[in-house]
Design a protein around this motif. Sequence first.
Motif, PDB file in Angstrom:
ATOM      1  N   ASN A  39       0.792  -1.235   0.000  1.00  0.00           N
ATOM      2  CA  ASN A  39       0.000   0.000   0.000  1.00  0.00           C
ATOM      3  C   ASN A  39       0.824   1.285   0.000  1.00  0.00           C
ATOM      4  N   ILE A  40       1.927   1.288  -0.762  1.00  0.00           N
ATOM      5  CA  ILE A  40       2.660   2.536  -0.964  1.00  0.00           C
ATOM      6  C   ILE A  40       1.863   3.370  -1.967  1.00  0.00           C
ATOM      7  N   PRO A  41       1.490   4.589  -1.628  1.00  0.00           N
ATOM      8  CA  PRO A  41       0.625   5.371  -2.516  1.00  0.00           C
ATOM      9  C   PRO A  41       1.375   5.954  -3.711  1.00  0.00           C
ATOM     10  N   SER A  42       0.626   6.379  -4.704  1.00  0.00           N
ATOM     11  CA  SER A  42       1.207   7.107  -5.827  1.00  0.00           C
ATOM     12  C   SER A  42       1.611   8.499  -5.341  1.00  0.00           C
ATOM     13  N   LYS A  43       2.354   9.208  -6.160  1.00  0.00           N
ATOM     14  CA  LYS A  43       2.749  10.575  -5.809  1.00  0.00           C
ATOM     15  C   LYS A  43       1.521  11.449  -5.582  1.00  0.00           C
ATOM     16  N   ALA A  44       0.543  11.348  -6.472  1.00  0.00           N
ATOM     17  CA  ALA A  44      -0.652  12.187  -6.362  1.00  0.00           C
ATOM     18  C   ALA A  44      -1.429  11.888  -5.084  1.00  0.00           C
ATOM     19  N   THR A  45      -1.562  10.603  -4.763  1.00  0.00           N
ATOM     20  CA  THR A  45      -2.288  10.230  -3.552  1.00  0.00           C
ATOM     21  C   THR A  45      -1.525  10.661  -2.308  1.00  0.00           C
ATOM     22  N   ALA A  46      -0.204  10.467  -2.322  1.00  0.00           N
ATOM     23  CA  ALA A  46       0.614  10.887  -1.181  1.00  0.00           C
ATOM     24  C   ALA A  46       0.520  12.398  -0.982  1.00  0.00           C
ATOM     25  N   GLN A  47       0.498  13.145  -2.085  1.00  0.00           N
ATOM     26  CA  GLN A  47       0.377  14.600  -1.980  1.00  0.00           C
ATOM     27  C   GLN A  47      -0.952  14.987  -1.337  1.00  0.00           C
ATOM     28  N   ALA A  48      -2.018  14.327  -1.764  1.00  0.00           N
ATOM     29  CA  ALA A  48      -3.333  14.619  -1.193  1.00  0.00           C
ATOM     30  C   ALA A  48      -3.365  14.281   0.296  1.00  0.00           C
ATOM     31  N   GLU A  49      -2.739  13.176   0.667  1.00  0.00           N
ATOM     32  CA  GLU A  49      -2.715  12.781   2.076  1.00  0.00           C
ATOM     33  C   GLU A  49      -1.858  13.736   2.901  1.00  0.00           C
ATOM     34  N   LEU A  50      -0.718  14.143   2.347  1.00  0.00           N
ATOM     35  CA  LEU A  50       0.147  15.093   3.050  1.00  0.00           C
ATOM     36  C   LEU A  50      -0.598  16.398   3.311  1.00  0.00           C
ATOM     37  N   ASN A  51      -1.379  16.824   2.333  1.00  0.00           N
ATOM     38  CA  ASN A  51      -2.107  18.089   2.462  1.00  0.00           C
ATOM     39  C   ASN A  51      -3.143  18.061   3.582  1.00  0.00           C
ATOM     40  N   THR A  52      -3.614  16.872   3.947  1.00  0.00           N
ATOM     41  CA  THR A  52      -4.657  16.774   4.972  1.00  0.00           C
ATOM     42  C   THR A  52      -4.110  16.533   6.379  1.00  0.00           C
ATOM     43  N   LEU A  53      -2.821  16.191   6.488  1.00  0.00           N
ATOM     44  CA  LEU A  53      -2.256  15.904   7.805  1.00  0.00           C
ATOM     45  C   LEU A  53      -2.221  17.164   8.667  1.00  0.00           C
ATOM     46  N   THR A  54      -2.511  16.991   9.939  1.00  0.00           N
ATOM     47  CA  THR A  54      -2.510  18.111  10.881  1.00  0.00           C
ATOM     48  C   THR A  54      -1.085  18.498  11.245  1.00  0.00           C
ATOM     49  N   VAL A  55      -0.767  19.774  11.083  1.00  0.00           N
ATOM     50  CA  VAL A  55       0.550  20.292  11.450  1.00  0.00           C
ATOM     51  C   VAL A  55       0.466  20.848  12.868  1.00  0.00           C
ATOM     52  N   ALA A  56       1.368  20.393  13.723  1.00  0.00           N
ATOM     53  CA  ALA A  56       1.364  20.832  15.119  1.00  0.00           C
ATOM     54  C   ALA A  56       2.768  20.708  15.687  1.00  0.00           C
ATOM     55  N   ALA A  57       3.003  21.393  16.789  1.00  0.00           N
ATOM     56  CA  ALA A  57       4.288  21.278  17.472  1.00  0.00           C
ATOM     57  C   ALA A  57       4.460  19.843  17.960  1.00  0.00           C
ATOM     58  N   GLU A  58       5.695  19.380  17.945  1.00  0.00           N
ATOM     59  CA  GLU A  58       5.965  18.014  18.375  1.00  0.00           C
ATOM     60  C   GLU A  58       5.708  17.860  19.866  1.00  0.00           C
ATOM     61  N   GLY A  59       5.100  16.730  20.232  1.00  0.00           N
ATOM     62  CA  GLY A  59       4.827  16.456  21.632  1.00  0.00           C
ATOM     63  C   GLY A  59       6.077  16.037  22.381  1.00  0.00           C
ATOM     64  N   SER A  60       5.923  15.801  23.673  1.00  0.00           N
ATOM     65  CA  SER A  60       7.063  15.443  24.514  1.00  0.00           C
ATOM     66  C   SER A  60       7.235  13.931  24.577  1.00  0.00           C
ATOM     67  N   MET A  61       8.351  13.509  25.146  1.00  0.00           N
ATOM     68  CA  MET A  61       8.631  12.091  25.340  1.00  0.00           C
ATOM     69  C   MET A  61       8.193  11.624  26.727  1.00  0.00           C
ATOM     70  N   THR A  62       7.547  12.474  27.482  1.00  0.00           N
ATOM     71  CA  THR A  62       7.117  12.119  28.828  1.00  0.00           C
ATOM     72  C   THR A  62       6.270  10.848  28.815  1.00  0.00           C
ATOM     73  N   GLY A  63       6.673   9.875  29.613  1.00  0.00           N
ATOM     74  CA  GLY A  63       5.923   8.629  29.730  1.00  0.00           C
ATOM     75  C   GLY A  63       6.234   7.588  28.673  1.00  0.00           C
ATOM     76  N   TYR A  64       7.100   7.922  27.712  1.00  0.00           N
ATOM     77  CA  TYR A  64       7.363   6.989  26.614  1.00  0.00           C
ATOM     78  C   TYR A  64       8.173   5.774  27.059  1.00  0.00           C
ATOM     79  N   SER A  65       7.806   4.623  26.506  1.00  0.00           N
ATOM     80  CA  SER A  65       8.572   3.390  26.648  1.00  0.00           C
ATOM     81  C   SER A  65       8.243   2.509  25.453  1.00  0.00           C
ATOM     82  N   ARG A  66       9.251   1.841  24.901  1.00  0.00           N
ATOM     83  CA  ARG A  66       8.993   0.913  23.795  1.00  0.00           C
ATOM     84  C   ARG A  66       8.047  -0.200  24.224  1.00  0.00           C
TER      85      ARG A  66
END
Length: 219
Positions: A39-66
């Motif tokens: 399911n690797i998208p085409s360039k056009a589909t990837a562009q459309a998906e990129l355009n819809t992604l929410t842009v926000a400041a990166e969250g913290s690592m607080t509480g993270y564990s693998r």
Amino acid sequence: MFRSRARLRRRWVVLTSAALTTVALSVTLTTPASATPPNIPSKATAQAELNTLTVAAEGSMTGYSRDLFPHWITISGTCNTRETVLKRDGTNVTVGSNCAPTSGSWYSPYDGATWSDPADVDIDHVVPLAEAWRSGANSWTTSKRQSFANDLNYPQLIAVTDNVNQAKGDQDPTTWQPPLSAYRCTYSKMWIRSKYHWGLKLQASEKSALQSMLNTCSS
């Protein structure tokens, strides 16, 4: 400029006729087979998906564990996720009764190297677990994080050279891209599809880097 670190394997060859020992480079000649996550998208589909992604400041690592992303779970029989991807992405792979590969070859599209020892191959989470945590997975249930960490239905897992994967760590495309520049188009499409499918956010700098990579795609 990114550099890959090639690993050289050496073996001793005994020359019985002269009772001498010399060092020779062990080379396995195989026809590379590109790893092909689904399911690797085409360039056009990837562009459309990129355009819809929410842009926000990166969250913290607080509480993270693998451990909050249970991975390499059993997929079928005795085969776990890692072994399943090794079989999918390798060439002429044979496995033992425990599903661990006993022979085969693996072409790493990140750096163009081919390996005959599965110990030289890591399974990369295209969107790293820590990156996912900072992008919204911190609010997921453990069950959803497990599904993400073992995702075989979307381009989130791929077999690559181990030390290249380790050099990547949990970096996003702002600071790390595959050393083999010809693969950066595909990498950007995989990253975008995974973030889109899983509803993860991205930073402005990350979006800019992905756009630059996507611009190199012909289709």
